[in-house]
Scaffold this motif. Structure first.
Motif, mmCIF file in Angstrom:
data_model
loop_
_atom_site.group_PDB
_atom_site.id
_atom_site.type_symbol
_atom_site.label_atom_id
_atom_site.label_comp_id
_atom_site.label_asym_id
_atom_site.label_seq_id
_atom_site.Cartn_x
_atom_site.Cartn_y
_atom_site.Cartn_z
ATOM 1 N N GLY A 76 9.445 5.820 5.291
ATOM 2 C CA GLY A 76 9.077 5.074 6.488
ATOM 3 C C GLY A 76 7.763 4.334 6.353
ATOM 4 O O GLY A 76 7.348 3.930 5.264
ATOM 5 N N LYS A 77 7.100 4.173 7.466
ATOM 6 C CA LYS A 77 5.891 3.359 7.529
ATOM 7 C C LYS A 77 4.795 3.893 6.615
ATOM 8 O O LYS A 77 4.076 3.120 5.973
ATOM 9 N N GLN A 78 4.664 5.216 6.527
ATOM 10 C CA GLN A 78 3.611 5.790 5.687
ATOM 11 C C GLN A 78 3.794 5.391 4.221
ATOM 12 O O GLN A 78 2.845 4.965 3.557
ATOM 13 N N GLN A 79 5.011 5.517 3.730
ATOM 14 C CA GLN A 79 5.277 5.160 2.331
ATOM 15 C C GLN A 79 5.067 3.668 2.103
ATOM 16 O O GLN A 79 4.495 3.259 1.082
ATOM 17 N N LEU A 80 5.525 2.864 3.046
ATOM 18 C CA LEU A 80 5.363 1.419 2.924
ATOM 19 C C LEU A 80 3.889 1.045 2.949
ATOM 20 O O LEU A 80 3.427 0.211 2.150
ATOM 21 N N TYR A 81 3.124 1.662 3.834
ATOM 22 C CA TYR A 81 1.692 1.365 3.933
ATOM 23 C C TYR A 81 0.972 1.725 2.637
ATOM 24 O O TYR A 81 0.146 0.964 2.128
ATOM 25 N N GLU A 82 1.286 2.887 2.085
ATOM 26 C CA GLU A 82 0.626 3.311 0.849
ATOM 27 C C GLU A 82 0.982 2.376 -0.309
ATOM 28 O O GLU A 82 0.127 2.059 -1.141
ATOM 29 N N ALA A 83 2.229 1.936 -0.355
ATOM 30 C CA ALA A 83 2.639 1.010 -1.419
ATOM 31 C C ALA A 83 1.915 -0.329 -1.255
ATOM 32 O O ALA A 83 1.468 -0.931 -2.240
ATOM 33 N N ALA A 84 1.799 -0.804 -0.014
ATOM 34 C CA ALA A 84 1.091 -2.059 0.237
ATOM 35 C C ALA A 84 -0.387 -1.904 -0.089
ATOM 36 O O ALA A 84 -1.017 -2.818 -0.639
ATOM 37 N N LEU A 85 -0.937 -0.735 0.227
ATOM 38 C CA LEU A 85 -2.345 -0.475 -0.057
ATOM 39 C C LEU A 85 -2.608 -0.472 -1.559
ATOM 40 O O LEU A 85 -3.608 -1.023 -2.036
#
Length: 215
Positions: free
Chosen positions: A59-68
């Protein structure tokens, strides 16, 4: 005859993942992470929400970490300057790239460094700290230092922290002073903090003498 529409091309797994990350980074650049939903990312990428989950099941957490991580890689590259010409000129060019990144990702940059986000974890903190450590290593490399003593290493890390703080204040102050002035000011501060440390550390004193000769 009516021109035929271009044939639909199915994206590869890596291409689709890159597309989703690019959409997420674009959103995080202008909005804090809490204000970005998976629906927003799906809409920006022109795909469905289930497709986003297929590539980022966390979800959003995984996507955010990948974008980060993607943003962190770009920030690290800002200090990857060829070892040619005077050191302070090289540092100016690196800061030009760094401040351009700050300018383009203003809200996202603030969220990245200020912390306190609902999606902040030990992993995201480690990603951000990795950028700082990589920047310090690049600067020490430009200084020609393979083994930095504690005072020199602390001085460089302190200056990087000052650059981050100045960048955040610059964003809060509607990007004033002009970016070229900010860049030159930060370079001057780098020389100043090295000069202060040089009074207590022979290794730094030798570097300050070399910088004076280099200029």
């Amino acid at each position: 005859m009516t021109p035929s529409a271009p044939a639909y091309r199915r994206l590869s797994v890596e291409e689709r993942r890159s597309q989703l990350l690019e959409a997420a980074l674009s959103l995080f650049a202008h909005r804090v992470p809490e204000d970005v939903s998976l629906d927003d990312v799906a809409e920006a990428a022109g795909v469905s929400r289930p497709l986003v989950y297929r590539y980022f099941p966390g979800g959003k957490q995984q996507l955010y970490e990948a974008a980060l991580r993607s943003a962190a890689e770009e920030l690290q590259q800002c200090f990857d300057e060829p070892h040619e010409g005077p050191l302070l000129t090289r540092l100016s060019r690196a800061l030009d790239r760094y401040l351009a990144f700050v300018d383009q990702h203003d809200a996202g940059f603030s969220a990245l460094l200020q912390g306190g986000s609902v999606v902040e974890t030990s992993r995201t903190t480690a990603i951000v700290d990795g950028v700082r450590r990589a920047a310090a290593q690049h600067i020490l490399s430009h200084l020609g230092v393979s083994e930095a003593g504690p005072r020199l290493r602390m001085t460089v890390r302190m200056w990087i922290t000052a650059v981050e703080a100045a960048s955040l204040i610059w964003l809060d102050d509607d990007k004033e002073p002009p970016v070229e002035e900010l860049r030159d000011w930060l370079v001057e501060q780098f020389v100043a903090v090295l000069s202060v440390t040089a009074r207590r550390d022979p290794q730094t004193a030798a570097l300050v003498q070399a910088l004076a000769a280099d200029g």
